[in-house]
Design a protein around this motif. Structure first.
Motif, PDB file in Angstrom:
ATOM      1  N   GLY A 121       0.826  -1.199   0.000  1.00  0.00           N
ATOM      2  CA  GLY A 121       0.000   0.000   0.000  1.00  0.00           C
ATOM      3  C   GLY A 121       0.857   1.245   0.000  1.00  0.00           C
ATOM      4  N   PRO A 122       0.230   2.410  -0.202  1.00  0.00           N
ATOM      5  CA  PRO A 122       0.981   3.668  -0.237  1.00  0.00           C
ATOM      6  C   PRO A 122       1.742   3.908   1.066  1.00  0.00           C
ATOM      7  N   ALA A 123       2.828   4.664   0.948  1.00  0.00           N
ATOM      8  CA  ALA A 123       3.662   4.969   2.115  1.00  0.00           C
ATOM      9  C   ALA A 123       4.294   6.335   1.929  1.00  0.00           C
ATOM     10  N   THR A 124       4.632   6.947   3.045  1.00  0.00           N
ATOM     11  CA  THR A 124       5.361   8.213   2.986  1.00  0.00           C
ATOM     12  C   THR A 124       6.833   7.907   2.708  1.00  0.00           C
ATOM     13  N   MET A 125       7.566   8.923   2.329  1.00  0.00           N
ATOM     14  CA  MET A 125       8.994   8.733   2.087  1.00  0.00           C
ATOM     15  C   MET A 125       9.705   8.300   3.364  1.00  0.00           C
ATOM     16  N   ALA A 136      10.282   5.185 -14.699  1.00  0.00           N
ATOM     17  CA  ALA A 136       9.896   3.881 -15.244  1.00  0.00           C
ATOM     18  C   ALA A 136       8.382   3.668 -15.173  1.00  0.00           C
ATOM     19  N   GLY A 137       7.677   4.584 -14.523  1.00  0.00           N
ATOM     20  CA  GLY A 137       6.226   4.453 -14.400  1.00  0.00           C
ATOM     21  C   GLY A 137       5.791   3.495 -13.311  1.00  0.00           C
ATOM     22  N   LEU A 138       6.730   3.075 -12.470  1.00  0.00           N
ATOM     23  CA  LEU A 138       6.419   2.095 -11.429  1.00  0.00           C
ATOM     24  C   LEU A 138       5.833   2.716 -10.166  1.00  0.00           C
ATOM     25  N   VAL A 139       6.105   3.989  -9.949  1.00  0.00           N
ATOM     26  CA  VAL A 139       5.696   4.664  -8.717  1.00  0.00           C
ATOM     27  C   VAL A 139       5.138   6.040  -9.059  1.00  0.00           C
ATOM     28  N   THR A 140       4.128   6.438  -8.315  1.00  0.00           N
ATOM     29  CA  THR A 140       3.641   7.810  -8.388  1.00  0.00           C
ATOM     30  C   THR A 140       3.827   8.429  -7.003  1.00  0.00           C
ATOM     31  N   THR A 141       4.064   9.733  -6.985  1.00  0.00           N
ATOM     32  CA  THR A 141       4.177  10.430  -5.703  1.00  0.00           C
ATOM     33  C   THR A 141       3.231  11.620  -5.712  1.00  0.00           C
ATOM     34  N   ALA A 142       2.723  11.925  -4.543  1.00  0.00           N
ATOM     35  CA  ALA A 142       1.834  13.076  -4.380  1.00  0.00           C
ATOM     36  C   ALA A 142       2.152  13.744  -3.056  1.00  0.00           C
ATOM     37  N   LYS A 143       2.243  15.054  -3.091  1.00  0.00           N
ATOM     38  CA  LYS A 143       2.556  15.800  -1.872  1.00  0.00           C
ATOM     39  C   LYS A 143       1.251  16.201  -1.198  1.00  0.00           C
ATOM     40  N   ARG A 144       1.166  15.890   0.091  1.00  0.00           N
ATOM     41  CA  ARG A 144       0.030  16.296   0.923  1.00  0.00           C
ATOM     42  C   ARG A 144       0.598  16.953   2.162  1.00  0.00           C
ATOM     43  N   GLY A 145       0.428  18.258   2.229  1.00  0.00           N
ATOM     44  CA  GLY A 145       1.018  18.990   3.337  1.00  0.00           C
ATOM     45  C   GLY A 145       2.523  18.928   3.240  1.00  0.00           C
ATOM     46  N   ARG A 146       3.154  18.488   4.318  1.00  0.00           N
ATOM     47  CA  ARG A 146       4.615  18.389   4.333  1.00  0.00           C
ATOM     48  C   ARG A 146       5.100  17.006   3.915  1.00  0.00           C
ATOM     49  N   GLN A 147       4.190  16.080   3.722  1.00  0.00           N
ATOM     50  CA  GLN A 147       4.594  14.707   3.414  1.00  0.00           C
ATOM     51  C   GLN A 147       4.393  14.388   1.944  1.00  0.00           C
ATOM     52  N   ARG A 148       5.263  13.530   1.439  1.00  0.00           N
ATOM     53  CA  ARG A 148       5.141  13.036   0.079  1.00  0.00           C
ATOM     54  C   ARG A 148       4.767  11.557   0.174  1.00  0.00           C
ATOM     55  N   PHE A 149       3.606  11.223  -0.398  1.00  0.00           N
ATOM     56  CA  PHE A 149       3.119   9.854  -0.384  1.00  0.00           C
ATOM     57  C   PHE A 149       3.470   9.173  -1.700  1.00  0.00           C
TER      58      PHE A 149
END
Length: 109
Positions: A31-35, A59-72
């Motif tokens: 499942g998703p995780a923070t850095m 490579a298209g294997l991972v997406t990241t999204a910033k929410r507040g101070r965290q990057r998921f």
């Protein structure tokens, strides 16, 4: 598989060639995780993890999204499916060859 698949497979297999990146993919399978959640068990610094994630994103294997101070970070399954499909074609080829060899060896002890 699309005509562009071999080039995209090169990028996917190159990204997966590193044990740290494979560990990240393995963790994101849950499942998703923070850095920070990704870096802690790997004993990786955030700058090092950022570089690994950039390779996985290209490579298209991972997406990241910033929410507040965290990057998921989240796993993207499509490139893995493409790689698995490509490998499955070769598995079928070798299964046929090994079955033929087994038959030959049974007939010619």
């Amino acid at each position: 598989m699309s005509p562009s698949a071999p080039a995209s497979l090169d990028v996917v297999f190159a990204a997966l060639s590193d044990p740290t990146r494979r560990a990240v993919v393995e963790r994101l399978r849950l499942g998703p995780a923070t850095m920070t959640e990704l870096a802690t068990p790997l004993s990786a610094t955030l700058p090092a993890l950022t570089k690994h994630l950039a390779v996985l994103e290209r490579a298209g294997l991972v997406t990241t999204a910033k929410r507040g101070r965290q990057r998921f970070c989240a796993l993207t399954a499509a490139p893995l499916r493409d790689a698995a499909a490509w490998l499955a074609e070769y598995a079928a080829y070798w299964d046929e060859r090994l079955d033929a060899l087994t038959g030959y060896l049974k007939e010619n002890p």
